[in-house]
Design a protein around this motif. Structure first.
Motif, PDB file in Angstrom:
ATOM      1  N   THR A  21       5.635 -67.291   5.726  1.00 47.14           N
ATOM      2  CA  THR A  21       5.470 -68.167   6.896  1.00 47.14           C
ATOM      3  C   THR A  21       4.326 -69.169   6.783  1.00 47.14           C
ATOM      4  OG1 THR A  21       3.992 -66.582   8.019  1.00 47.14           O
ATOM      5  CG2 THR A  21       6.374 -66.344   8.401  1.00 47.14           C
TER       6      THR A  21
ATOM      7  N   GLU B  50       7.897 -66.506  17.692  1.00 51.38           N
ATOM      8  CA  GLU B  50       9.253 -66.037  17.442  1.00 51.38           C
ATOM      9  C   GLU B  50       9.875 -66.760  16.245  1.00 51.38           C
ATOM     10  OE1 GLU B  50      13.568 -65.549  19.747  1.00 51.38           O
ATOM     11  OE2 GLU B  50      11.903 -66.600  20.716  1.00 51.38           O
ATOM     12  N   MET B  51       9.616 -68.063  16.125  1.00 47.73           N
ATOM     13  CA  MET B  51      10.169 -68.800  14.983  1.00 47.73           C
ATOM     14  C   MET B  51       9.593 -68.298  13.672  1.00 47.73           C
ATOM     15  SD  MET B  51      10.851 -72.727  16.218  1.00 47.73           S
ATOM     16  CE  MET B  51       9.295 -73.044  17.046  1.00 47.73           C
TER      17      MET B  51
ATOM     18  N   ASP C 126       8.652 -65.219  13.083  1.00 49.95           N
ATOM     19  CA  ASP C 126       9.327 -63.949  12.827  1.00 49.95           C
ATOM     20  C   ASP C 126      10.718 -64.178  12.239  1.00 49.95           C
ATOM     21  OD1 ASP C 126       7.160 -62.508  13.741  1.00 49.95           O
ATOM     22  OD2 ASP C 126       7.969 -62.254  15.774  1.00 49.95           O
ATOM     23  N   LYS C 127      11.409 -65.207  12.722  1.00 48.58           N
ATOM     24  CA  LYS C 127      12.750 -65.498  12.206  1.00 48.58           C
ATOM     25  C   LYS C 127      12.692 -66.007  10.777  1.00 48.58           C
ATOM     26  CE  LYS C 127      15.156 -66.280  16.588  1.00 48.58           C
ATOM     27  NZ  LYS C 127      15.911 -67.243  17.433  1.00 48.58           N
TER      28      LYS C 127
ATOM     29  N   ALA D 133      12.224 -63.062   8.619  1.00 48.87           N
ATOM     30  CA  ALA D 133      13.450 -62.264   8.531  1.00 48.87           C
ATOM     31  C   ALA D 133      14.578 -62.993   7.808  1.00 48.87           C
ATOM     32  CB  ALA D 133      13.922 -61.881   9.932  1.00 48.87           C
TER      33      ALA D 133
ATOM     34  N   GLU E 270      16.117 -65.678   8.915  1.00 47.09           N
ATOM     35  CA  GLU E 270      17.088 -66.163   9.893  1.00 47.09           C
ATOM     36  C   GLU E 270      16.897 -67.634  10.247  1.00 47.09           C
ATOM     37  OE1 GLU E 270      16.508 -63.594  13.185  1.00 47.09           O
ATOM     38  OE2 GLU E 270      17.124 -61.771  12.110  1.00 47.09           O
ATOM     39  N   LEU E 271      15.829 -68.254   9.750  1.00 40.31           N
ATOM     40  CA  LEU E 271      15.520 -69.643  10.101  1.00 40.31           C
ATOM     41  C   LEU E 271      14.766 -70.269   8.943  1.00 40.31           C
ATOM     42  CD1 LEU E 271      15.583 -71.747  12.474  1.00 40.31           C
ATOM     43  CD2 LEU E 271      13.334 -70.846  13.144  1.00 40.31           C
TER      44      LEU E 271
ATOM     45  N   ALA F 218      12.300 -74.814  11.626  1.00 38.91           N
ATOM     46  CA  ALA F 218      11.294 -74.279  12.535  1.00 38.91           C
ATOM     47  C   ALA F 218      10.163 -75.277  12.750  1.00 38.91           C
ATOM     48  CB  ALA F 218      10.741 -72.969  11.987  1.00 38.91           C
TER      49      ALA F 218
END
Length: 342
Positions: free
Chosen positions: A274, A313-314, A316-317, A320, A322-323, A328
């Protein structure tokens, strides 16, 4: 003791997830008046042999905060300053946390804190606070409420040989900034700030207390096997629009003890996944601060800045899978611009 047992602990053994969030989210709320930067007089030279340069000695003190730590948070209201105010019972909590270098360009150092906890077979990760250090800063971002931070000039006298420390919240929105100097007297390595205004921390903001701001002094003390963050806070109220009135004094002692009793890898993996996204988020906040000479953003007592939940939240995605970072970052820039619109 396994690293699961080294998870976040509360003195009463309450459920860990709620306590984690309570300890982790350093949020602000309500108003304060801008405080002129206090003059900090040069410190006496230490009696120990001088390093190659005072500047490099300071740098190494800042970088000594990097590592893997068992952290204990100890907050205690000690002295009521008004007849109708009774100090709260002490509040303690703790966790395990890593501190990593975001960047180091010599006279600018940024350190990111990430909580890494294990509880009942689950790994709990929370991007925590960030501390940025600048040598002989020309400006510092200070809390000026309501929901307002102002880029304030530091005089030539106050910045000579000094370092600013700016503290940022979990979503990289601002919290407080101050200027101080490192000293090395009596075998101690200590940075001490001038007094700085701060918004309420989450632990107080969620209670809607009678006070609505802090006037605090920071000390960072480097010691064998870790370091300590000491705060001397005067909790104040100014809701009637008059002169701020002191309600109670609070001592905060946050102790960072080096620990190998937990596995830091999930935190490092999170940061690797991240950090490019968070670099874009920091750049977006910096652009607003440059554009407006500070920043105005709404604070929410139980989640931090109004931007916090979505930005976290972004991340975390992304972690994971997912994004994408690019998608993001684009959303984050739009969110920050909307939240800080004059």
């Amino acid at each position: 003791m396994t690293h699961k047992r080294e998870a976040l602990l509360h003195k009463n053994g309450q459920p860990m997830r709620a306590i984690l969030i309570a300890a982790a989210l350093l949020t602000g709320a309500s108003a304060a008046q801008a405080l002129p930067l206090a003059s900090t007089s040069p410190q006496t030279q230490a009696s120990s042999p001088a390093p190659a340069s005072a500047f490099e000695r300071d740098r190494q003190a800042i970088l000594a905060q990097v590592g893997d730590y068992r952290v204990r948070f100890n907050m205690r209201e000690t002295v009521g300053l008004q007849a109708d105010y009774q100090p709260l019972e002490p509040k303690t909590s703790g966790g395990t946390e890593i501190v990593r270098v975001v960047h180091d360009t010599g006279d600018r150092i940024s350190l990111q804190h990430i909580l890494v906890m294990y509880h009942e077979g689950q790994t709990i990760l929370v991007k925590h606070w960030r501390q940025d250090w600048t040598y002989q800063p020309e400006t510092v971002l200070i809390y000026a409420g309501p929901d307002q931070w102002t880029l304030t000039t530091v005089s030539a006298e106050d910045r000579r040989g000094a370092w600013s420390q700016t503290v940022w919240q979990t979503d990289d929105s601002p919290r407080y900034g101050g200027v101080g100097r490192w000293s090395y007297d009596n075998g101690m390595t200590v940075w001490t700030s001038g007094p700085t205004w701060r918004p309420l921390a989450r632990r107080d903001a969620v209670r809607n207390p009678v006070y609505d701001r802090y006037l605090g002094t920071n000390r960072h003390v480097i010691r064998p096997g870790g370091w300590v963050h000491i705060q001397d806070n005067v909790k104040m109220t100014g809701r009637d629009g008059g002169e701020p009135r002191a309600m109670v004094q609070e001592d905060v002692v946050n102790t960072y003890d080096a620990s190998a009793a937990f596995e830091p890898k999930p935190g490092d993996d999170y940061w690797a996944a991240t950090k490019a996204y968070w670099a874009e988020v920091r750049a977006a906040w910096d652009a607003v601060i440059t554009r407006d000479g500070g920043v105005h953003v709404q604070e929410v007592a139980d989640t931090g800045a109004v931007t916090s939940a979505a930005l976290m939240e972004m991340a975390d995605k992304i972690n994971a899978g997912e994004l994408t970072t690019e998608a993001a970052a684009e959303r984050a820039r739009a969110l920050i611009n909307e939240a800080t619109r004059p």
